[in-house]
Design a protein around this motif. Structure first.
Motif, short mmCIF file in Angstrom:
data_model
loop_
_atom_site.label_atom_id
_atom_site.label_comp_id
_atom_site.label_asym_id
_atom_site.label_seq_id
_atom_site.Cartn_x
_atom_site.Cartn_y
_atom_site.Cartn_z
N VAL A 123 -3.85 -92.62 74.77
CA VAL A 123 -4.58 -91.37 74.60
C VAL A 123 -4.04 -90.53 73.75
CG1 VAL A 123 -6.15 -91.88 76.61
CG2 VAL A 123 -4.14 -90.59 76.94
N ILE A 124 -2.83 -90.25 73.90
CA ILE A 124 -1.78 -89.30 73.35
C ILE A 124 -2.29 -89.14 71.60
CG2 ILE A 124 0.04 -90.64 73.01
CD1 ILE A 124 0.00 -87.00 73.10
N PHE A 125 -2.31 -90.57 71.23
CA PHE A 125 -2.50 -90.76 69.59
C PHE A 125 -4.07 -90.42 69.17
CE2 PHE A 125 0.55 -94.14 70.66
CZ PHE A 125 1.85 -93.26 70.32
N HIS A 126 -4.80 -90.45 70.16
CA HIS A 126 -6.22 -90.19 69.85
C HIS A 126 -6.96 -88.82 70.15
CE1 HIS A 126 -6.23 -94.48 68.87
NE2 HIS A 126 -5.62 -94.54 69.99
N TYR A 127 -6.44 -88.38 71.25
CA TYR A 127 -7.16 -87.00 72.05
C TYR A 127 -6.32 -86.16 72.31
CZ TYR A 127 -10.39 -91.05 72.57
OH TYR A 127 -10.95 -92.17 72.28
N ALA A 128 -4.88 -86.45 71.87
CA ALA A 128 -3.92 -85.12 71.91
C ALA A 128 -3.76 -84.46 73.23
CB ALA A 128 -4.15 -84.06 70.89
N PRO A 129 -3.70 -85.13 74.45
CA PRO A 129 -3.47 -84.54 75.74
C PRO A 129 -1.57 -84.54 75.74
CG PRO A 129 -3.98 -87.04 76.21
CD PRO A 129 -4.04 -86.64 74.67
N SER A 130 -1.29 -83.32 75.15
CA SER A 130 -0.06 -83.10 74.76
C SER A 130 0.44 -81.52 75.13
CB SER A 130 0.45 -83.53 73.42
OG SER A 130 1.60 -83.04 73.23
N LEU A 131 1.71 -81.33 75.56
CA LEU A 131 2.12 -79.91 75.82
C LEU A 131 3.31 -80.07 75.86
CD1 LEU A 131 3.17 -79.24 79.13
CD2 LEU A 131 0.63 -80.02 79.50
N PHE A 132 4.07 -78.88 75.47
CA PHE A 132 5.53 -78.84 75.83
C PHE A 132 6.12 -77.45 76.15
CE2 PHE A 132 4.42 -77.73 71.27
CZ PHE A 132 5.39 -76.77 71.08
N GLU A 133 7.54 -77.37 76.11
CA GLU A 133 8.08 -75.98 76.40
C GLU A 133 9.50 -76.09 75.44
OE1 GLU A 133 7.61 -73.15 78.00
OE2 GLU A 133 5.71 -73.96 78.46
N GLY A 134 9.71 -74.93 75.40
CA GLY A 134 11.16 -74.62 74.67
C GLY A 134 12.02 -73.56 75.23
N MET A 135 13.00 -74.06 75.62
CA MET A 135 14.08 -73.41 76.65
C MET A 135 15.49 -73.90 75.91
SD MET A 135 13.23 -75.25 79.88
CE MET A 135 14.36 -74.53 80.91
N LYS A 136 16.45 -72.95 76.41
CA LYS A 136 17.92 -73.23 75.96
C LYS A 136 19.03 -72.97 77.08
CE LYS A 136 17.38 -71.37 71.07
NZ LYS A 136 17.77 -70.46 70.22
N ALA A 137 19.87 -73.59 76.77
CA ALA A 137 21.23 -73.77 77.70
C ALA A 137 22.29 -73.22 76.80
CB ALA A 137 21.57 -75.14 78.12
N TYR A 138 23.05 -72.22 77.38
CA TYR A 138 24.15 -71.70 76.60
C TYR A 138 25.48 -71.62 77.38
CZ TYR A 138 19.87 -69.03 75.35
OH TYR A 138 18.72 -68.76 74.71
N LYS A 139 26.53 -71.59 76.83
CA LYS A 139 27.81 -71.75 77.38
C LYS A 139 28.10 -69.98 77.49
CE LYS A 139 30.00 -76.10 76.65
NZ LYS A 139 30.95 -76.90 75.98
N ASP A 140 28.37 -69.55 78.58
CA ASP A 140 28.70 -67.94 78.54
C ASP A 140 30.30 -67.58 78.28
OD1 ASP A 140 30.39 -68.69 80.86
OD2 ASP A 140 29.10 -67.91 82.15
N VAL A 141 30.50 -66.38 78.33
CA VAL A 141 31.75 -66.03 77.90
C VAL A 141 32.91 -66.63 79.00
CG1 VAL A 141 30.98 -63.99 76.95
CG2 VAL A 141 31.50 -63.96 79.24
N ASN A 142 32.54 -67.14 80.06
CA ASN A 142 33.60 -67.89 80.68
C ASN A 142 33.58 -69.31 80.47
OD1 ASN A 142 34.62 -65.41 81.89
ND2 ASN A 142 33.03 -65.15 83.00
N GLY A 143 32.70 -69.99 79.83
CA GLY A 143 32.61 -71.44 79.68
C GLY A 143 31.56 -72.13 80.86
N LYS A 144 30.97 -71.24 81.35
CA LYS A 144 29.94 -71.59 82.19
C LYS A 144 28.69 -71.94 81.52
CE LYS A 144 31.28 -69.40 86.69
NZ LYS A 144 30.97 -68.42 87.70
N VAL A 145 27.87 -72.92 81.98
CA VAL A 145 26.47 -73.17 81.16
C VAL A 145 25.51 -72.40 82.03
CG1 VAL A 145 24.89 -75.03 80.82
CG2 VAL A 145 27.25 -75.35 80.72
N ARG A 146 24.49 -71.77 81.21
CA ARG A 146 23.46 -71.17 82.01
C ARG A 146 22.18 -71.41 81.29
NH1 ARG A 146 25.03 -65.92 84.44
NH2 ARG A 146 27.32 -65.91 84.53
N LEU A 147 21.03 -71.30 81.98
CA LEU A 147 19.81 -71.27 81.41
C LEU A 147 19.18 -69.79 81.48
CD1 LEU A 147 18.38 -74.48 83.18
CD2 LEU A 147 19.37 -74.53 81.12
N PHE A 148 18.01 -69.69 80.69
CA PHE A 148 17.38 -68.63 80.63
C PHE A 148 15.93 -68.37 81.11
CE2 PHE A 148 15.07 -65.03 78.52
CZ PHE A 148 15.81 -63.83 79.02
N ARG A 149 15.61 -67.83 82.37
CA ARG A 149 14.34 -67.89 83.09
C ARG A 149 13.54 -69.16 82.88
NH1 ARG A 149 11.13 -62.32 81.48
NH2 ARG A 149 10.55 -62.98 83.97
#
Length: 436
Positions: A123-149
């Motif tokens: 059905v994705i090819f015919h009726y487009a039931p599709s959604l997505f999100e965009g988010m990021k992971a960062y390396k902070d000033v101390n090398g830790k990995v962080r997500l934002f909200r």
């Protein structure tokens, strides 16, 4: 009456009794998977009804504790940071979670990045039931990995899923799974300033059948891609084409949801704007030509009012506007500044924050009176994108951007959000990803 018909009532009674006993036992016993039942005010998509007894049967919820990890046997070397192109390179692993309307969510799996296998009738090819999100992971000033909200992305993703009759899920469960995926592929997060790992959670309908209706099968998957800074050599303000004949969204529509179907229709108008010398579209609506969004970003306008105050204006969430995470963050930062909870030296002391409608007529009047201070888009990719020119009905409206290509409020917001994302400022919006 036959013996079979005479026995049906007692048979149904026995089955119902057995189902009730089993249901109670399941509720009382500890289980690896979580189940929901109607007595727990369960959303409809988490239960199904037994066709014979009418008894509600629990469906498996998305459960991060069921995660299976299959590591790649052929790890790739991340490309040099200076060569990164947005969305062109992908990390070694991805997350996949199938869903079925009869059984619920399957066990999540992190596995080597690979193509999807879908039936041509999916059905994705015919009726487009599709959604997505965009988010990021960062390396902070101390090398830790962080997500934002990430909680904001999960909330919006579930809202979009509900609009498309796709399955919803417990947001914290997917956040946990994304953390594990990011931790496994943390070598793909560039360490250079302004770089990050872009994360794309996606949910699609996959039922192999033609016909418009709620899909019986779906796939939740997450991929990630290392990206460089949006502005590699400083701000580059954009020019917008404000064409009232082009409408992105309308009341009662789906403009407030992050659906795949909302994006493809904007490609041709953007190409036509480019032919006229503009980089993006300024989407207008209604007889008053109300400003809504800029390209695929939320919009902010800064005005100087008659009383000398500086007003930060963004269109309200009226059903046509996507509730952007960056939009909400900018409003939160501005309101904390105004209230005195967290004052910022880079923001005006007399700032006013408004979620209200603003028309092209008001923008033109402010420009003619010298009160149009700045305009910028806001989104995950760039955080802020300054605007220096708007083409409207044959004329250009010029907007101040300063010597470095951005207004003071846009720069202040970029700095504050970047400080939070990189851990330079401790803030609950920044979520640390622990190692596997």
């Amino acid at each position: 009456m036959s013996a079979l018909h005479r026995s049906l009532p007692s048979l149904r009674s026995a089955v119902t009794s057995r189902s009730s006993s089993l249901r109670k036992a399941l509720q009382d016993a500890p289980h690896h998977h979580q189940y929901r039942f109607a007595s727990r005010t369960t959303p409809a998509q988490h239960v199904r009804s037994d066709p014979m007894t009418g008894e509600f049967i629990g469906l498996k919820e998305l459960d991060a504790r069921s995660l299976l990890i299959q590591k790649t046997q052929s790890p790739k070397k991340p490309p040099p940071s200076q060569s990164l192109v947005f969305g062109a390179n992908f990390s070694d692993h991805m997350l996949s979670v199938p869903w079925n309307s009869a059984t619920g969510w399957s066990a999540p799996t992190i596995h080597p990045y690979s193509p999807l296998q879908l039936d041509p009738s999916a059905v994705i090819f015919h009726y487009a039931p599709s959604l997505f999100e965009g988010m990021k992971a960062y390396k902070d000033v101390n090398g830790k990995v962080r997500l934002f909200r990430p909680d904001m992305n999960m909330k919006r993703m579930n809202t979009s899923a509900d609009r498309l009759a796709l399955p919803t899920f417990e947001g914290e469960q997917l956040i946990t799974l994304i953390k594990k995926l990011v931790s496994l592929d943390k070598a793909w997060i560039p360490s250079e300033p302004g770089h990050s790992l872009y994360i794309r959670p996606t949910l699609i309908g996959t039922q192999a059948a033609l016909g418009v209706g709620a899909t019986t099968d779906a796939l939740l998957f997450v991929i990630s891609s290392p990206v460089g800074p949006y502005y590699k050599t400083g701000f580059k303000p954009v020019a917008l084409d404000a064409d009232p004949s082009r409408v992105r969204a309308w009341p009662g529509g789906v403009g407030q949801f992050k659906l795949g179907g909302n994006y493809a229709p904007g490609i041709k108008p953007q190409m036509e704007a480019a032919k006229k010398g503009y980089q993006q579209n300024l989407w207008l609506f209604g007889d008053q030509h109300l400003l809504t969004e800029v390209g695929t970003m939320n919009l902010f306008v800064v005005l100087k009012n008659a009383d000398g105050s500086i007003e930060l204006v963004t269109p309200p969430l009226n059903g046509m506007i996507l509730p952007g995470v960056t939009r909400d963050s900018i409003l939160g930062i501005a309101r904390d500044h105004v209230s005195g909870e967290s004052r910022l030296d880079d923001l005006p002391a007399n700032l006013v924050v408004s979620e209200r409608e603003i028309s092209m007529g008001e923008v033109i009047k402010a420009s003619e009176e010298g009160r149009l201070v700045e305009m910028f888009g806001a989104g995950t990719a760039a955080v802020v994108s300054p605007v220096d020119r708007v083409g409207y009905q044959g004329s250009d409206i010029h907007i101040p951007v300063g010597s470095d290509g951005a207004g003071e409020i846009a720069k202040a917001m970029l700095k504050r959000i970047s400080d939070i994302q990189l851990g330079r400022v401790e803030h609950p919006w920044s979520v640390v990803v622990e190692d596997l």
